[in-house]
Design a protein around this motif. Structure first.
Motif, PDB file in Angstrom:
ATOM      1  N   ILE A 231      23.115 -31.884 -36.572  1.00  0.00           N
ATOM      2  CA  ILE A 231      23.104 -30.292 -36.765  1.00  0.00           C
ATOM      3  C   ILE A 231      21.806 -30.163 -36.568  1.00  0.00           C
ATOM      4  O   ILE A 231      20.937 -30.893 -37.648  1.00  0.00           O
ATOM      5  CB  ILE A 231      24.108 -30.398 -38.587  1.00  0.00           C
ATOM      6  CG1 ILE A 231      25.785 -30.714 -37.807  1.00  0.00           C
ATOM      7  CG2 ILE A 231      23.676 -28.753 -38.231  1.00  0.00           C
ATOM      8  CD1 ILE A 231      26.557 -30.923 -38.635  1.00  0.00           C
ATOM      9  N   VAL A 232      21.361 -29.231 -36.246  1.00  0.00           N
ATOM     10  CA  VAL A 232      20.125 -28.528 -36.723  1.00  0.00           C
ATOM     11  C   VAL A 232      20.219 -27.235 -37.201  1.00  0.00           C
ATOM     12  O   VAL A 232      20.762 -26.641 -36.588  1.00  0.00           O
ATOM     13  CB  VAL A 232      19.460 -28.693 -35.292  1.00  0.00           C
ATOM     14  CG1 VAL A 232      17.907 -27.652 -35.416  1.00  0.00           C
ATOM     15  CG2 VAL A 232      18.799 -29.574 -34.413  1.00  0.00           C
ATOM     16  N   TYR A 233      19.386 -26.601 -38.328  1.00  0.00           N
ATOM     17  CA  TYR A 233      19.636 -25.333 -38.928  1.00  0.00           C
ATOM     18  C   TYR A 233      18.605 -25.173 -38.788  1.00  0.00           C
ATOM     19  O   TYR A 233      16.946 -25.515 -39.230  1.00  0.00           O
ATOM     20  CB  TYR A 233      19.979 -25.627 -40.334  1.00  0.00           C
ATOM     21  CG  TYR A 233      19.524 -23.971 -40.872  1.00  0.00           C
ATOM     22  CD1 TYR A 233      20.316 -22.811 -41.052  1.00  0.00           C
ATOM     23  CD2 TYR A 233      18.795 -24.149 -41.776  1.00  0.00           C
ATOM     24  CE1 TYR A 233      20.150 -21.768 -41.456  1.00  0.00           C
ATOM     25  CE2 TYR A 233      17.755 -23.248 -42.589  1.00  0.00           C
ATOM     26  CZ  TYR A 233      19.203 -21.789 -42.511  1.00  0.00           C
ATOM     27  OH  TYR A 233      19.210 -20.497 -42.797  1.00  0.00           O
ATOM     28  N   GLU A 234      17.871 -23.904 -38.298  1.00  0.00           N
ATOM     29  CA  GLU A 234      16.773 -23.281 -37.899  1.00  0.00           C
ATOM     30  C   GLU A 234      16.039 -21.454 -37.688  1.00  0.00           C
ATOM     31  O   GLU A 234      17.187 -21.419 -37.594  1.00  0.00           O
ATOM     32  CB  GLU A 234      15.496 -24.696 -36.724  1.00  0.00           C
ATOM     33  CG  GLU A 234      15.972 -24.255 -35.616  1.00  0.00           C
ATOM     34  CD  GLU A 234      16.031 -25.070 -34.442  1.00  0.00           C
ATOM     35  OE1 GLU A 234      15.125 -25.914 -34.510  1.00  0.00           O
ATOM     36  OE2 GLU A 234      16.791 -25.230 -33.539  1.00  0.00           O
ATOM     37  N   MET A 235      15.440 -21.867 -37.578  1.00  0.00           N
ATOM     38  CA  MET A 235      14.920 -20.588 -37.425  1.00  0.00           C
ATOM     39  C   MET A 235      14.653 -20.281 -35.943  1.00  0.00           C
ATOM     40  O   MET A 235      14.462 -21.245 -35.445  1.00  0.00           O
ATOM     41  CB  MET A 235      13.737 -19.492 -38.062  1.00  0.00           C
ATOM     42  CG  MET A 235      13.537 -19.537 -39.490  1.00  0.00           C
ATOM     43  SD  MET A 235      11.576 -19.542 -40.393  1.00  0.00           S
ATOM     44  CE  MET A 235      12.045 -20.472 -41.446  1.00  0.00           C
ATOM     45  N   PHE A 236      14.572 -19.175 -35.331  1.00  0.00           N
ATOM     46  CA  PHE A 236      14.223 -18.732 -34.085  1.00  0.00           C
ATOM     47  C   PHE A 236      14.217 -17.848 -33.777  1.00  0.00           C
ATOM     48  O   PHE A 236      14.543 -16.693 -34.440  1.00  0.00           O
ATOM     49  CB  PHE A 236      15.556 -19.508 -32.764  1.00  0.00           C
ATOM     50  CG  PHE A 236      17.092 -18.554 -32.298  1.00  0.00           C
ATOM     51  CD1 PHE A 236      17.256 -18.487 -34.501  1.00  0.00           C
ATOM     52  CD2 PHE A 236      17.339 -17.660 -31.420  1.00  0.00           C
ATOM     53  CE1 PHE A 236      18.539 -17.454 -34.026  1.00  0.00           C
ATOM     54  CE2 PHE A 236      18.297 -17.161 -32.098  1.00  0.00           C
ATOM     55  CZ  PHE A 236      19.136 -17.198 -32.749  1.00  0.00           C
ATOM     56  N   GLY A 237      13.812 -17.197 -32.237  1.00  0.00           N
ATOM     57  CA  GLY A 237      13.352 -16.157 -31.362  1.00  0.00           C
ATOM     58  C   GLY A 237      12.770 -15.418 -32.117  1.00  0.00           C
ATOM     59  O   GLY A 237      13.046 -14.051 -32.967  1.00  0.00           O
ATOM     60  N   GLU A 261       8.705 -22.484 -31.255  1.00  0.00           N
ATOM     61  CA  GLU A 261       8.150 -22.043 -29.771  1.00  0.00           C
ATOM     62  C   GLU A 261       9.101 -21.486 -29.173  1.00  0.00           C
ATOM     63  O   GLU A 261       8.867 -20.195 -28.466  1.00  0.00           O
ATOM     64  CB  GLU A 261       6.340 -21.472 -29.499  1.00  0.00           C
ATOM     65  CG  GLU A 261       5.352 -21.083 -30.339  1.00  0.00           C
ATOM     66  CD  GLU A 261       4.332 -22.120 -30.841  1.00  0.00           C
ATOM     67  OE1 GLU A 261       4.215 -22.763 -30.377  1.00  0.00           O
ATOM     68  OE2 GLU A 261       3.638 -21.612 -31.671  1.00  0.00           O
ATOM     69  N   PRO A 262       9.563 -22.693 -28.400  1.00  0.00           N
ATOM     70  CA  PRO A 262      10.183 -22.049 -27.306  1.00  0.00           C
ATOM     71  C   PRO A 262      11.826 -21.793 -27.358  1.00  0.00           C
ATOM     72  O   PRO A 262      12.411 -21.566 -26.627  1.00  0.00           O
ATOM     73  CB  PRO A 262      10.470 -23.967 -26.767  1.00  0.00           C
ATOM     74  CG  PRO A 262       9.862 -24.755 -27.670  1.00  0.00           C
ATOM     75  CD  PRO A 262       9.458 -24.178 -28.915  1.00  0.00           C
ATOM     76  N   TYR A 263      11.884 -21.921 -28.480  1.00  0.00           N
ATOM     77  CA  TYR A 263      13.102 -20.721 -28.328  1.00  0.00           C
ATOM     78  C   TYR A 263      13.583 -19.835 -28.783  1.00  0.00           C
ATOM     79  O   TYR A 263      13.469 -18.765 -29.723  1.00  0.00           O
ATOM     80  CB  TYR A 263      14.349 -21.607 -29.661  1.00  0.00           C
ATOM     81  CG  TYR A 263      14.393 -23.059 -29.268  1.00  0.00           C
ATOM     82  CD1 TYR A 263      15.104 -24.013 -29.002  1.00  0.00           C
ATOM     83  CD2 TYR A 263      13.494 -24.049 -29.869  1.00  0.00           C
ATOM     84  CE1 TYR A 263      15.101 -25.456 -28.191  1.00  0.00           C
ATOM     85  CE2 TYR A 263      13.335 -25.563 -29.303  1.00  0.00           C
ATOM     86  CZ  TYR A 263      14.319 -25.772 -28.779  1.00  0.00           C
ATOM     87  OH  TYR A 263      14.125 -27.385 -28.482  1.00  0.00           O
TER      88      TYR A 263
END
Ligand code: SAM
Length: 340
Positions: A231-237, A261-263
């Protein structure tokens, strides 16, 4: 100044936010007060932070509970990477799924694990959950802590995984030998709660890939199937206007987010797993989870807790955080219980 100090500081922020949400009644966590110095004097966080913390915590708890409640004879092993002051081990070990828990392993920078080991040793409430005092030992100059079920390990996760995971995840088995803490034959869940964004994509891919290779190889050697979830929780966009504001707020505190950066879109997030050996993966934004998965009664309950004026801003924030989960099964046919 040590550039990693500001990344470690994010744990103090996460623990303070959790305490605030608990004190406001968003959810229950009897253990978090132990990890925040002078907890009773901490000012509450703004409602927007409390709601975000509620969404993140309850969504991850739900996925972890689903993993623990799969009907299989084997207990589950959980490895939390960048675990900070997380209280999840204590909540599981005293909760309804306590008998389903095999080992629980936490990894973070040595500065963070040293502080956590001291907190755990000093608190009766936390220490008693680990077992008899004689079964609890410190290692690595006080930065590691071992007990029958719970292990706290110091490591920089950006270093080559073979070096850190192959060597550090061990305990002495005799005066001259060590044995691995990881049990490759146990169904294992990896938790990356707000940590991979601080590492380069190459470092985090290497880490994810290491676990897949290790479990595939070691369980095959034992004649068993590998069952690995993550499970990954993260900021994106973060390249849209609101994302750029989030990035510059963090930059002002010396925190950079190479891992985001890639997401650029929610669709890109499962590739974190699918490009590194996982068989299946899915991602949802916290906004999608709030709209579609939180029971109405629960949304009504938290709406009563405090006045939230910034509804537009809350939606923008929740649209920039996501939970991604993935599954690796070395033998999908014999492991159907894990696929649903
Ligand atoms: N997972 C915890 C939670 O959600 O409450 C803590 C999250 S905190 C935002 C990020 C944690 O990741 C910090 O404890 C930090 O020290 C850890 N971390 C970041 N980069 C790391 C690295 N390269 N090696 C080990 N730990 C790291």
């Amino acid at each position: 100044m040590d550039p990693d100090a500001s990344v470690r500081q994010t744990d103090t922020d996460a623990a303070g936010a959790r305490l605030s949400a608990v004190q406001k009644g968003y959810f229950i966590d009897p253990f978090i007060k132990n990890f925040v110095p002078r907890a009773h004097l901490q000012p509450p966080r703004p409602p927007l932070i409390n709601v975000g913390t509620f969404m993140r915590s309850t969504a991850i708890d739900d996925l972890v509970d689903q993993w623990l409640s799969k009907s299989t004879e084997k207990r589950c092993q959980i490895v939390s990477l960048g675990s900070g002051s997380d209280t999840r081990f204590w909540r599981i070990a005293t909760g309804p799924h306590q008998d389903r828990l095999g080992k629980y392993i936490e990894i973070d920078f040595p500065e963070v694990t040293t502080k956590k080991a001291m907190t755990v040793k000093k608190s009766r409430e936390l220490a008693t959950v680990l077992g008899e005092p004689t079964q609890v030992t410190l290692g690595h100059g006080g930065a590691a802590l071992h007990s029958p079920r719970y292990h706290l390990i110091p490591a920089d996760l950006r270093h080559p995984p073979d070096e850190i995971l192959g060597k550090t995840l061990t305990v002495p088995s005799s005066p001259n030998e060590t044995k691995s803490i990881l049990s490759p034959s146990l169904p294992t869940l990896l938790l990356f709660e707000c940590v991979l964004v601080y590492m380069t994509p190459e470092a985090s891919s290497g880490l994810v890939r290491w676990f897949v290779d290790y479990f595939a190889t070691e369980s095959a050697n034992l004649g068993e199937d590998a069952i690995l979830g993550a499970i990954v929780y993260e900021m994106f966009g973060l390249n849209d206007p609101f994302g750029r504001i989030m990035v510059s707020n963090l930059k002002a505190r010396n925190v950079t987010l190479p891992g985001a950066e890639p997401y650029h879109s929610i669709e890109s997030l499962p590739s974190r797993f699918l490009n590194n050996g996982f068989s299946a993966a899915r991602a949802l934004t916290l906004h999608q989870i709030r709209q579609n998965y939180v029971p109405t009664l629960e949304l009504e309950r938290i709406a009563q807790l405090e006045m939230l004026d910034e509804v537009e801003e809350l939606n923008l924030v929740l649209e920039h955080y996501a939970i991604t989960w993935g599954l690796f099964l070395s033998n999908p046919a014999s492991s159907m219980v894990w696929s649903d």
